[in-house]
Design an enzyme around this catalytic site. Structure first.
Site, PDB file in Angstrom:
ATOM      1  N   GLY A  48      48.752  51.487  35.118  1.00 24.91           N
ATOM      2  CA  GLY A  48      49.936  51.512  35.966  1.00 24.91           C
ATOM      3  C   GLY A  48      51.265  51.203  35.309  1.00 24.91           C
ATOM      4  O   GLY A  48      52.286  51.741  35.690  1.00 24.91           O
ATOM      5  N   ASP A 104      52.854  46.388  36.347  1.00 23.54           N
ATOM      6  CA  ASP A 104      53.539  47.218  37.333  1.00 23.54           C
ATOM      7  C   ASP A 104      53.661  46.472  38.653  1.00 23.54           C
ATOM      8  O   ASP A 104      54.710  46.468  39.283  1.00 23.54           O
ATOM      9  CB  ASP A 104      52.821  48.562  37.521  1.00 23.54           C
ATOM     10  CG  ASP A 104      51.321  48.409  37.749  1.00 23.54           C
ATOM     11  OD1 ASP A 104      50.792  47.280  37.618  1.00 23.54           O
ATOM     12  OD2 ASP A 104      50.670  49.415  38.052  1.00 23.54           O
ATOM     13  N   ASP A 107      49.547  41.665  42.944  1.00 25.26           N
ATOM     14  CA  ASP A 107      49.146  41.627  44.346  1.00 25.26           C
ATOM     15  C   ASP A 107      48.452  40.281  44.588  1.00 25.26           C
ATOM     16  O   ASP A 107      49.132  39.267  44.725  1.00 25.26           O
ATOM     17  CB  ASP A 107      48.247  42.858  44.567  1.00 25.26           C
ATOM     18  CG  ASP A 107      47.892  43.125  46.013  1.00 25.26           C
ATOM     19  OD1 ASP A 107      48.756  42.978  46.874  1.00 25.26           O
ATOM     20  OD2 ASP A 107      46.740  43.486  46.277  1.00 25.26           O
ATOM     21  N   LEU A 112      45.702  39.439  36.980  1.00 25.39           N
ATOM     22  CA  LEU A 112      46.552  38.666  36.084  1.00 25.39           C
ATOM     23  C   LEU A 112      45.819  37.438  35.545  1.00 25.39           C
ATOM     24  O   LEU A 112      45.857  37.142  34.354  1.00 25.39           O
ATOM     25  CB  LEU A 112      47.813  38.229  36.843  1.00 25.39           C
ATOM     26  CG  LEU A 112      48.779  37.376  36.049  1.00 25.39           C
ATOM     27  CD1 LEU A 112      49.461  38.228  34.983  1.00 25.39           C
ATOM     28  CD2 LEU A 112      49.805  36.725  36.954  1.00 25.39           C
TER      29      LEU A 112
HETATM   30  P1  IMP Z   1      45.671  42.126  41.942  1.00 22.30           P
HETATM   31  O1  IMP Z   1      44.538  41.824  41.001  1.00 22.30           O
HETATM   32  O2  IMP Z   1      45.243  42.017  43.378  1.00 22.30           O
HETATM   33  O3  IMP Z   1      46.920  41.351  41.665  1.00 22.30           O
HETATM   34  O4  IMP Z   1      45.991  43.650  41.821  1.00 22.30           O
HETATM   35  C1  IMP Z   1      46.558  44.167  40.710  1.00 22.30           C
HETATM   36  C2  IMP Z   1      46.265  45.634  40.557  1.00 22.30           C
HETATM   37  O5  IMP Z   1      45.926  46.287  41.790  1.00 22.30           O
HETATM   38  C3  IMP Z   1      47.514  46.306  40.087  1.00 22.30           C
HETATM   39  O6  IMP Z   1      47.606  46.271  38.675  1.00 22.30           O
HETATM   40  C4  IMP Z   1      47.364  47.692  40.631  1.00 22.30           C
HETATM   41  O7  IMP Z   1      46.594  48.473  39.749  1.00 22.30           O
HETATM   42  C5  IMP Z   1      46.614  47.508  41.911  1.00 22.30           C
HETATM   43  N1  IMP Z   1      47.524  47.454  43.075  1.00 22.30           N
HETATM   44  C6  IMP Z   1      47.837  46.387  43.837  1.00 22.30           C
HETATM   45  N2  IMP Z   1      48.700  46.703  44.819  1.00 22.30           N
HETATM   46  C7  IMP Z   1      48.961  48.029  44.651  1.00 22.30           C
HETATM   47  C8  IMP Z   1      49.808  48.954  45.354  1.00 22.30           C
HETATM   48  O8  IMP Z   1      50.519  48.648  46.344  1.00 22.30           O
HETATM   49  N3  IMP Z   1      49.818  50.237  44.876  1.00 22.30           N
HETATM   50  C9  IMP Z   1      49.083  50.632  43.810  1.00 22.30           C
HETATM   51  N4  IMP Z   1      48.286  49.801  43.126  1.00 22.30           N
HETATM   52  C10 IMP Z   1      48.223  48.505  43.547  1.00 22.30           C
HETATM   53 MG    MG Z   2      47.525  48.294  37.443  1.00 25.28          MG
END
Ligand code: IMP
Ligand code: MG
Length: 179
Positions: A48, A104, A107, A112
């Site tokens: 991303g 990018d 969430d 991370l």
């Molecule tokens: P986390 O582990 O929940 O923080 O999600 C991180 C990953 O989920 C990001 O690097 C994205 O690849 C994907 N992601 C989270 N939210 C979105 C969104 O709104 N659109 C597209 N990809 C997302």
């Molecule tokens: Mg990503």
């Protein structure tokens, strides 16, 4: 400008225009340039963040900056270890280096947290985090995020590298899912 795009079965509407993205990128790069981080290695998290990384890196004027691209992969280990994660793409040693992670979007923060724990095993000097977008309502971790481009509501977004099922990464604006 297209105010709406269709990707597969879903409709998305304009959310952040390319002009606004450009000013966010300028703002984040100014903050990084003024941060006194020495000889950083930017580590962009694929897929991303490739567009964000390409735009940010050209605005960085810190001497001896480097950039590298990694991917977090997961596979099933033994029954006792469960789901195992590894970083693919780290070439040379990053020991004792100042890392700036480029994401990018953050969430829940689960991705991370995994990336940070794997980078720490490489004995880096310091880790800072820069993200284009951040969803504060979804974030479940205590890890402070050093450079946030824009905090957004808990909507699903695409474009500028972000995908819905691998689609939409090529869009020049960022769109959000239409209810
Ligand atoms: P986390 O582990 O929940 O923080 O999600 C991180 C990953 O989920 C990001 O690097 C994205 O690849 C994907 N992601 C989270 N939210 C979105 C969104 O709104 N659109 C597209 N990809 C997302
Ligand atoms: Mg990503």
């Amino acid at each position: 400008m297209n105010n709406e795009v269709d990707l597969k079965d879903k409709k998305f509407e304009i959310f952040i225009t390319d002009d606004e993205i450009a000013s966010i990128v300028t703002d984040v790069s100014n903050k990084i340039n003024n941060s006194f981080i020495k000889a950083p290695i930017f580590i962009a998290i694929l897929n991303g963040s490739f567009v964000f990384a390409a735009d940010i890196i050209r605005k960085i004027n810190i001497p001896n900056s480097e950039i590298s691209f990694i991917k977090l992969s997961s596979y099933f280990g033994t029954r006792t270890t469960g789901n195992v994660h590894e970083l693919i793409g780290l070439g040379k040693s990053i020991e004792n280096r100042n890392i700036i992670i480029l994401e990018d979007i953050i969430d829940t923060g689960i991705t991370l947290e995994k990336i940070i724990s794997l980078l720490k095993k490489e004995n880096v000097a310091d880790i800072k985090i820069a993200t284009l977008l951040f969803k504060p309502e979804a974030y479940t971790k205590d890890i402070p995020i050093d450079f946030i481009g824009k905090s957004i509501t808990n909507d699903f977004v695409v474009g500028y590298g972000l995908d819905y099922d691998e689609l939409g990464r090529n869009l020049q604006h960022i769109y959000k899912l239409k209810e």
